[in-house]
Write an enzyme that holds these catalytic residues in place. Structure first.
Site, PDB file in Angstrom:
ATOM      1  N   GLY A   1       2.468  -5.349   7.902  1.00  0.00           N
ATOM      2  CA  GLY A   1       1.438  -6.124   7.212  1.00  0.00           C
ATOM      3  C   GLY A   1       0.327  -6.493   8.170  1.00  0.00           C
ATOM      4  O   GLY A   1       0.138  -5.851   9.207  1.00  0.00           O
TER       5      GLY A   1
ATOM      6  N   ALA B   1       6.419  -6.404  -1.316  1.00  0.00           N
ATOM      7  CA  ALA B   1       5.202  -7.119  -1.698  1.00  0.00           C
ATOM      8  C   ALA B   1       5.257  -7.510  -3.167  1.00  0.00           C
ATOM      9  O   ALA B   1       5.771  -6.766  -4.011  1.00  0.00           O
ATOM     10  CB  ALA B   1       3.980  -6.241  -1.444  1.00  0.00           C
TER      11      ALA B   1
ATOM     12  N   ASN C   1       0.809  -1.233   0.000  1.00  0.00           N
ATOM     13  CA  ASN C   1       0.000   0.000   0.000  1.00  0.00           C
ATOM     14  C   ASN C   1       0.836   1.275   0.000  1.00  0.00           C
ATOM     15  O   ASN C   1       0.415   2.291  -0.542  1.00  0.00           O
ATOM     16  CB  ASN C   1      -0.994  -0.001   1.168  1.00  0.00           C
ATOM     17  CG  ASN C   1      -0.344  -0.161   2.523  1.00  0.00           C
ATOM     18  OD1 ASN C   1       0.758  -0.674   2.645  1.00  0.00           O
ATOM     19  ND2 ASN C   1      -1.035   0.270   3.560  1.00  0.00           N
TER      20      ASN C   1
ATOM     21  N   GLU D   1       4.666  -3.827  12.656  1.00  0.00           N
ATOM     22  CA  GLU D   1       3.636  -2.798  12.448  1.00  0.00           C
ATOM     23  C   GLU D   1       2.492  -3.511  11.753  1.00  0.00           C
ATOM     24  O   GLU D   1       2.562  -3.818  10.567  1.00  0.00           O
ATOM     25  CB  GLU D   1       4.193  -1.643  11.610  1.00  0.00           C
ATOM     26  CG  GLU D   1       3.371  -0.381  11.700  1.00  0.00           C
ATOM     27  CD  GLU D   1       2.263  -0.334  10.665  1.00  0.00           C
ATOM     28  OE1 GLU D   1       1.096  -0.627  11.048  1.00  0.00           O
ATOM     29  OE2 GLU D   1       2.534  -0.034   9.509  1.00  0.00           O
TER      30      GLU D   1
ATOM     31  N   CYS E   1      -3.185   1.272   6.994  1.00  0.00           N
ATOM     32  CA  CYS E   1      -3.415   0.769   8.347  1.00  0.00           C
ATOM     33  C   CYS E   1      -3.877   1.877   9.279  1.00  0.00           C
ATOM     34  O   CYS E   1      -4.505   1.615  10.302  1.00  0.00           O
ATOM     35  CB  CYS E   1      -2.157   0.113   8.892  1.00  0.00           C
ATOM     36  SG  CYS E   1      -0.719   1.205   8.893  1.00  0.00           S
TER      37      CYS E   1
ATOM     38  N   ARG F   1      11.277   3.652   5.364  1.00  0.00           N
ATOM     39  CA  ARG F   1      11.091   3.740   6.813  1.00  0.00           C
ATOM     40  C   ARG F   1      11.842   2.631   7.538  1.00  0.00           C
ATOM     41  O   ARG F   1      12.158   2.746   8.722  1.00  0.00           O
ATOM     42  CB  ARG F   1       9.586   3.682   7.143  1.00  0.00           C
ATOM     43  CG  ARG F   1       9.270   4.091   8.569  1.00  0.00           C
ATOM     44  CD  ARG F   1       7.818   4.434   8.750  1.00  0.00           C
ATOM     45  NE  ARG F   1       6.959   3.268   8.860  1.00  0.00           N
ATOM     46  CZ  ARG F   1       5.630   3.340   9.019  1.00  0.00           C
ATOM     47  NH1 ARG F   1       5.024   4.511   9.071  1.00  0.00           N
ATOM     48  NH2 ARG F   1       4.912   2.240   9.109  1.00  0.00           N
TER      49      ARG F   1
ATOM     50  N   SER G   1       1.157  10.537  10.551  1.00  0.00           N
ATOM     51  CA  SER G   1       2.458  10.033  10.107  1.00  0.00           C
ATOM     52  C   SER G   1       3.465  11.162   9.942  1.00  0.00           C
ATOM     53  O   SER G   1       3.180  12.187   9.319  1.00  0.00           O
ATOM     54  CB  SER G   1       2.298   9.288   8.778  1.00  0.00           C
ATOM     55  OG  SER G   1       1.417   8.200   8.925  1.00  0.00           O
TER      56      SER G   1
ATOM     57  N   GLU H   1     -10.484  -4.839   9.450  1.00  0.00           N
ATOM     58  CA  GLU H   1      -9.865  -3.704   8.778  1.00  0.00           C
ATOM     59  C   GLU H   1     -10.422  -3.637   7.355  1.00  0.00           C
ATOM     60  O   GLU H   1     -10.265  -4.584   6.576  1.00  0.00           O
ATOM     61  CB  GLU H   1      -8.351  -3.892   8.763  1.00  0.00           C
ATOM     62  CG  GLU H   1      -7.571  -2.664   8.413  1.00  0.00           C
ATOM     63  CD  GLU H   1      -6.074  -2.846   8.656  1.00  0.00           C
ATOM     64  OE1 GLU H   1      -5.390  -1.830   8.811  1.00  0.00           O
ATOM     65  OE2 GLU H   1      -5.596  -3.996   8.690  1.00  0.00           O
TER      66      GLU H   1
END
Length: 453
Positions: free
Chosen positions: A204, A152, A127, A226, A260, A135, A417, A357
């Protein structure tokens, strides 16, 4: 594959266990020299990565949109955010902490140093294919670690492009290794069972995170996780409705809801429920849906057909249990993986959409009466990544933030963020933090030395 057209964009290597172990070999060969590289030299290389990434920002943004589907403005924002991790950790690389002081008994000095934890395996989602890579890579390199990135399978091109930028910036061979694969389970497992690997950083789903924690336990590997979120978005009746709606659009629709940190459950105090819902639904319905590269697109496709099917299932379940469809609620016809921006009212407490989610452009709204009630509702989840609170009363907003079981809280804003802030969750939303000085500490071991002189 381009999610907007379902056409194949490119073919990349489908690595297997042999490639994974070869990457660990390369990381091991480079490890001693990179550990010995001065913090200033590491800093200079990371800063060059920052500048190169900004120089190539438009090309990277278009690549992200092509393989991920997100609208181009979202992709441009991601590139800016991703590059910032290189700059932040270029600055942090020269600031590794240390301590020196006398032991209480006075017989010796207590020295505390920090050294690189070792080879790190970094597993990133589709995503935010650029930001989730930088990061993790940037703090690992700042700390003096070598690493293997497993991006991914849906978005390998962005990872490979970032790898090339790092090569151009002077990152030595073997310091950053990229393994693209459709066989994520066996490939990551093989690396986690290699005794040379000492760190796992994963972003993920919570389900996959649990399995990786089990795998990492065999070699007692340090883990940063995370994981999933189920963010509550709380609007009190003293909130500025215009501000709350603007915040809701960012918190829900950043990256098309495939984040997320996306607001997953909207709790609105009854006195302003009708006004908030009307304005929010108008904003959602007005979004221009289409291919991410089109100039006027505000919402692109979801990542895959399976993602659309999941959103459909959640919306259909909510409606079957009594929710009222305010806007949207269906696919967009034609090619591509599109789902219309959707608002649901009067969502039942037993609707699956409040437990899972969503990862799509759907906003379920629930009314509440009291502060205690909404705090209980917000905390009624296994997740605890981020929460959002809107109120003109800062004292109340801060008090509620303190009661919410989440690692991050946004007050009167829909995005939290920041490379300079510790990103991470409580409960089953994760372990450890990314960003800020905390992010580099995840890649450092603490060493205590008792010395007499």
């Amino acid at each position: 594959m381009d999610p907007a057209t379902e056409e194949v964009l490119a073919a990349v290597s489908d690595g297997d266990i042999a490639e994974a172990i070869a990457a660990v070999d390369a990381a091991e060969e480079a490890a001693a020299d990179w550990k010995a590289t001065s913090p200033r030299r590491r800093s200079d290389i990371l800063m060059k990565c920052f500048h190169l990434m900004n120089d190539q920002a438009e090309r990277l943004a278009r690549m992200i949109t092509a393989e991920n589907g997100k609208a181009l403005p979202d992709a441009r924002s991601e590139v800016t955010y991703a590059a910032e991790f290189f700059r932040w950790y270029a600055e942090e690389a020269v600031r590794a902490p240390g301590e020196l002081g006398p032991a209480p008994a006075g017989a010796n000095q207590i020295m505390v140093t920090h050294e690189p934890i070792g080879i790190a395996v970094l597993v990133t989602p589709w995503n935010f294919p650029a930001a989730m890579a930088t990061r993790k890579i940037a703090p690992a390199l700042a700390a003096g670690c070598t690493c293997i990135l497993k991006p991914a399978a849906e978005t390998p091109l962005t990872a490979l492009a970032i790898g090339e930028i790092m090569r151009q910036a002077g990152v030595p061979a073997g310091v950053v290794n990229i393994v693209t694969t459709t066989k994520a389970g066996p490939v990551v497992s093989a690396m986690l069972h290699d005794k040379r690997v000492r760190k796992l950083s994963f972003t993920g789903s919570t389900g996959v995170g649990r399995r990786l924690l089990h795998e990492a336990a065999d070699q007692v590997i340090s883990c940063s996780m995370e994981l999933g979120g189920n963010a509550p978005f709380i609007v009190f009746d003293d909130a500025d409705v215009e501000t709350a709606v603007a915040g809701a659009m960012v918190a829900k629709m950043r990256n098309g809801g495939e984040a997320c940190t996306a607001a997953n459950r909207f709790y609105v105090q009854k006195r302003i429920l009708a006004e908030f819902m009307r304005r929010f639904a108008e904003e959602m319905a007005a979004l221009k849906v289409g291919p991410g590269l089109a100039a006027d697109t505000q919402l692109g496709p979801l990542i895959t057909e399976a993602a659309v099917a999941k959103v459909e299932r959640l919306v259909d379940d909510a409606i079957a249990k009594g929710a009222r469809l305010v806007t949207g609620g269906s696919r967009l016809g034609g090619e591509g993986f599109y789902y219309l921006p959707t608002v649901l009212a009067h969502v039942s407490p037993d609707a699956e959409i409040l437990r899972e989610e969503i990862f799509g452009p759907v906003a379920p709204i629930i009314a509440f009466d009291t502060e205690d009630e909404v705090v209980e509702l917000a905390n009624d989840t296994e997740y605890g990544l981020v929460s959002y609170v809107f109120s003109r009363d800062l004292k109340r907003a801060l008090a509620v933030a303190g009661r919410l079981e989440s690692g991050m809280v946004g007050i009167n804003r829909g995005v939290v963020s920041d490379a300079a802030a510790p990103f991470g969750g409580m409960k089953q939303s994760g372990l450890g933090r990314e960003g800020s000085n905390h992010g580099m500490l995840e890649y450092l071991e603490t060493k205590y030395i008792a010395a007499t002189w």
